[in-house]
Design a protein around this motif. Structure first.
Motif, PDB file in Angstrom:
ATOM      1  N   SER A 169       0.928  -1.145  -0.029  1.00 28.06           N
ATOM      2  CA  SER A 169       0.049   0.004  -0.002  1.00 28.06           C
ATOM      3  C   SER A 169       0.753   1.257   0.044  1.00 28.06           C
ATOM      4  O   SER A 169       2.143   1.018   0.175  1.00 28.06           O
ATOM      5  CB  SER A 169      -0.673   0.081   1.274  1.00 28.06           C
ATOM      6  OG  SER A 169      -0.011   0.133   2.450  1.00 28.06           O
TER       7      SER A 169
ATOM      8  N   GLN B 209       2.753   1.774   3.344  1.00 27.78           N
ATOM      9  CA  GLN B 209       3.691   0.743   3.382  1.00 27.78           C
ATOM     10  C   GLN B 209       5.016   1.215   2.564  1.00 27.78           C
ATOM     11  O   GLN B 209       6.142   1.015   2.885  1.00 27.78           O
ATOM     12  CB  GLN B 209       3.414  -0.716   3.181  1.00 27.78           C
ATOM     13  CG  GLN B 209       2.319  -1.120   4.097  1.00 27.78           C
ATOM     14  CD  GLN B 209       1.568  -2.512   3.552  1.00 27.78           C
ATOM     15  OE1 GLN B 209       1.495  -2.773   2.205  1.00 27.78           O
ATOM     16  NE2 GLN B 209       1.212  -3.325   4.556  1.00 27.78           N
TER      17      GLN B 209
ATOM     18  N   ARG C 141       7.078   3.890   4.182  1.00 26.58           N
ATOM     19  CA  ARG C 141       7.631   3.366   5.380  1.00 26.58           C
ATOM     20  C   ARG C 141       9.046   2.633   4.815  1.00 26.58           C
ATOM     21  O   ARG C 141      10.009   2.725   5.431  1.00 26.58           O
ATOM     22  CB  ARG C 141       6.852   2.632   6.280  1.00 26.58           C
ATOM     23  CG  ARG C 141       5.937   3.163   7.236  1.00 26.58           C
ATOM     24  CD  ARG C 141       4.934   2.556   7.875  1.00 26.58           C
ATOM     25  NE  ARG C 141       5.029   1.220   8.020  1.00 26.58           N
ATOM     26  CZ  ARG C 141       3.583   0.581   7.989  1.00 26.58           C
ATOM     27  NH1 ARG C 141       2.496   1.090   7.666  1.00 26.58           N
ATOM     28  NH2 ARG C 141       3.682  -0.769   8.148  1.00 26.58           N
TER      29      ARG C 141
ATOM     30  N   ALA D 248      -0.501   7.897  10.299  1.00 19.82           N
ATOM     31  CA  ALA D 248       0.520   6.964  10.804  1.00 19.82           C
ATOM     32  C   ALA D 248       1.802   7.154  10.587  1.00 19.82           C
ATOM     33  O   ALA D 248       2.808   6.840  11.171  1.00 19.82           O
ATOM     34  CB  ALA D 248       0.078   5.417  10.012  1.00 19.82           C
TER      35      ALA D 248
ATOM     36  N   LEU E 123       4.976   8.108  12.963  1.00 23.18           N
ATOM     37  CA  LEU E 123       6.220   7.197  12.834  1.00 23.18           C
ATOM     38  C   LEU E 123       7.429   8.514  12.520  1.00 23.18           C
ATOM     39  O   LEU E 123       8.382   8.276  13.280  1.00 23.18           O
ATOM     40  CB  LEU E 123       6.249   6.479  11.579  1.00 23.18           C
ATOM     41  CG  LEU E 123       7.467   5.970  11.079  1.00 23.18           C
ATOM     42  CD1 LEU E 123       7.886   4.914  12.185  1.00 23.18           C
ATOM     43  CD2 LEU E 123       7.463   4.923   9.906  1.00 23.18           C
TER      44      LEU E 123
ATOM     45  N   LYS F 285       7.952   9.449  16.113  1.00 21.46           N
ATOM     46  CA  LYS F 285       8.939   8.691  16.900  1.00 21.46           C
ATOM     47  C   LYS F 285      10.280   8.728  16.551  1.00 21.46           C
ATOM     48  O   LYS F 285      11.233   8.667  17.537  1.00 21.46           O
ATOM     49  CB  LYS F 285       8.176   7.296  16.637  1.00 21.46           C
ATOM     50  CG  LYS F 285       9.094   6.180  17.118  1.00 21.46           C
ATOM     51  CD  LYS F 285       8.084   4.801  17.264  1.00 21.46           C
ATOM     52  CE  LYS F 285       8.849   3.741  16.475  1.00 21.46           C
ATOM     53  NZ  LYS F 285       7.861   2.496  16.522  1.00 21.46           N
TER      54      LYS F 285
HETATM   55  P1  ADP Z   1      -1.742   1.254   4.868  1.00 18.49           P
HETATM   56  O1  ADP Z   1      -1.507   2.285   3.647  1.00 18.49           O
HETATM   57  O2  ADP Z   1      -1.973   0.081   4.392  1.00 18.49           O
HETATM   58  O3  ADP Z   1      -2.940   1.905   5.481  1.00 18.49           O
HETATM   59  P2  ADP Z   1      -0.477   2.302   7.198  1.00 18.49           P
HETATM   60  O4  ADP Z   1       0.883   3.021   7.196  1.00 18.49           O
HETATM   61  O5  ADP Z   1      -1.876   2.933   7.544  1.00 18.49           O
HETATM   62  O6  ADP Z   1      -0.710   1.498   5.813  1.00 18.49           O
HETATM   63  O7  ADP Z   1      -0.307   1.003   8.230  1.00 18.49           O
HETATM   64  C1  ADP Z   1      -0.901  -0.127   8.308  1.00 18.49           C
HETATM   65  C2  ADP Z   1      -0.926  -0.697   9.585  1.00 18.49           C
HETATM   66  O8  ADP Z   1       0.215  -0.819  10.201  1.00 18.49           O
HETATM   67  C3  ADP Z   1      -1.773   0.333  10.507  1.00 18.49           C
HETATM   68  O9  ADP Z   1      -2.680  -0.280  11.422  1.00 18.49           O
HETATM   69  C4  ADP Z   1      -0.856   1.072  11.309  1.00 18.49           C
HETATM   70  O10 ADP Z   1      -1.237   1.308  12.586  1.00 18.49           O
HETATM   71  C5  ADP Z   1       0.411  -0.057  11.408  1.00 18.49           C
HETATM   72  N1  ADP Z   1       1.629   0.646  11.376  1.00 18.49           N
HETATM   73  C6  ADP Z   1       1.919   1.838  10.958  1.00 18.49           C
HETATM   74  N2  ADP Z   1       3.126   2.095  11.139  1.00 18.49           N
HETATM   75  C7  ADP Z   1       3.746   1.322  12.226  1.00 18.49           C
HETATM   76  C8  ADP Z   1       4.845   1.039  12.790  1.00 18.49           C
HETATM   77  N3  ADP Z   1       5.898   1.828  12.650  1.00 18.49           N
HETATM   78  N4  ADP Z   1       4.939  -0.223  13.441  1.00 18.49           N
HETATM   79  C9  ADP Z   1       3.877  -0.834  13.471  1.00 18.49           C
HETATM   80  N5  ADP Z   1       2.811  -0.707  12.984  1.00 18.49           N
HETATM   81  C10 ADP Z   1       2.676   0.142  12.109  1.00 18.49           C
END
Ligand code: ADP
Ligand code: ADP
Length: 234
Positions: free
Chosen positions: A144, A147, A150, A180, A184, A187
Motif C-alpha cells: 500500500s 507501506q 515506510r 500513521a 512514525l 517517533k
Molecule cells: P496502509 O497504507 O496499509 O493503510 P498504514 O501506514 O496505515 O498502511 O499502516 C497499516 C497498519 O500498520 C496500521 O494499522 C498502522 O497502525 C500499522 N503501522 C503503521 N506504522 C507502524 C509502525 N511503525 N510499526 C508498527 N505498525 C505500524
C-alpha cells in the motif's frame, strides 16, 4: 545544525530567454532535534531550498552549513561522506520496483560497500521500527502507499543520518495513512533524535508535528516562527 545563508537559485525561463529566481536570498536556521516545516504554494521554491541542504541542488549562490561544516566548499568526495548524514524521503517514494522491501532498504548500504552480514544487522531492526518485518520479501507493487512510504523511511535511515528531509512525504497518502506516517516521523524525531525538515502544503500536518515553520512565497521566506505564532488567529 543547518544554516542556509543567502541562498539564491536562478533558473532560465522556459523559453530560455530570461532568468528567474526559484529562491532569492533565503536565510533559514534549523536547530538540532527540531521538526521544521516549510510551507507555501506550489512553485514557491520549497523543494529547491530543501534540496540545497544536501546539495542535490547546488545553489547559484549562498552558503549551506550542516553541523558546522560548509558543504558548498566541499569536494565531491567529501560531500559524498557528509550526505550520509542526511536522509531524504519523497512524495512518490522513489523505490526500485525490481527490488524487494529488504533490498530497497539495503541499497544505500550496498552502495557504501557494507558487508552482507552487516547489512542484515542494520536492515532488520529498521524494518522492525517501521513495522514491515513481515513484508521484507515483497516487491513495492505488492504494498500500500503507507507501506511504500515506510520503506522509503527505513531506506533513508539506513545510513544513520542525523537529518531527515521530507519532500511532501504524506501528500500522496490518504488521511489515515498520513496520520500513521506522521506518528512514525514523530517517533524518529523523539527516539532517534533526528532533526527533520519537512515540506508540505498540508496545514494540518504542520500544526500537528512541526516545532517551527517558514512560509515561502515566490522564492522568499515571508513568515517565520513557532507554529503557534504563524497560525495565530488575527
Ligand atoms: P496502509 O497504507 O496499509 O493503510 P498504514 O501506514 O496505515 O498502511 O499502516 C497499516 C497498519 O500498520 C496500521 O494499522 C498502522 O497502525 C500499522 N503501522 C503503521 N506504522 C507502524 C509502525 N511503525 N510499526 C508498527 N505498525 C505500524
Ligand atoms: P515548490 O517546491 O515550492 O513547489 P520548486 O522549488 O519545485 O517549488 O520550484 C520553484 C520554481 O522553480 C518553480 O517555478 C519551478 O518550475 C522552477 N524550477 C524548479 N526546478 C527547476 C529546474 N531544474 N529548472 C528550471 N526551473 C526549475
Amino acid at each position: 545544525m543547518i544554516e542556509l545563508q543567502h541562498i539564491t537559485q536562478e533558473y532560465d525561463t522556459a523559453d530560455g530567454k530570461d532568468k528567474f529566481f526559484a529562491c532569492k536570498d533565503v536565510n533559514v536556521s534549523i536547530k538540532p532535534g527540531e521538526i521544521f516545516g516549510i510551507i507555501g504554494r506550489s512553485g514557491a521554491g520549497k523543494s529547491t531550498l530543501v534540496r540545497c541542504i544536501n546539495l542535490l541542488n547546488r545553489p547559484t549562490s549562498g552558503t549551506v552549513i550542516v553541523d558546522g561544516k560548509d558543504l558548498t566548499k566541499m569536494s565531491d568526495e567529501e560531500l559524498r561522506k557528509e550526505r550520509r548524514q542526511i536522509g531524504m524521503i519523497f512524495q512518490h517514494f522513489n523505490l526500485l520496483s525490481s527490488r524487494t522491501v529488504f533490498d530497497n532498504v539495503a541499497l544505500p548500504l550496498e552502495l557504501a560497500g557494507v558487508s552482507k552480514a552487516d547489512i542484515r544487522k542494520k536492515v532488520e531492526p529498521l524494518l522492525e521500527l517501521v513495522g514491515l518485518t513481515e513484508h521484507a520479501n515483497k516487491y513495492p507493487s505488492q504494498l500500500s502507499g503507507g507501506q511504500k512510504q515506510r520503506v522509503g523511511i527505513a531506506r533513508a535511515l539506513s545510513s544513520d543520518p542525523k537529518i531527515l528531509l521530507s519532500d511532501e512525504a504524506t501528500s500522496a497518502l490518504d488521511p489515515e495513512t498520513t496520520q500513521a506516517t506522521l506518528q512514525l516521523l514523530k517517533k524518529i524525531n523523539q527516539e532517534l533524535g533526528l532533526t527533520i525538515v519537512m515540506i508540505t502544503h498540508e496545514m494540518d500536518v504542520v500544526k500537528q508535528i512541526c516545532h517551527r515553520v517558514v512560509v515561502m512565497n515566490k522564492g522568499q521566506v515571508i513568515e517565520e516562527g513557532s507554529v503557534l505564532d504563524v497560525f495565530r488567529d488575527p
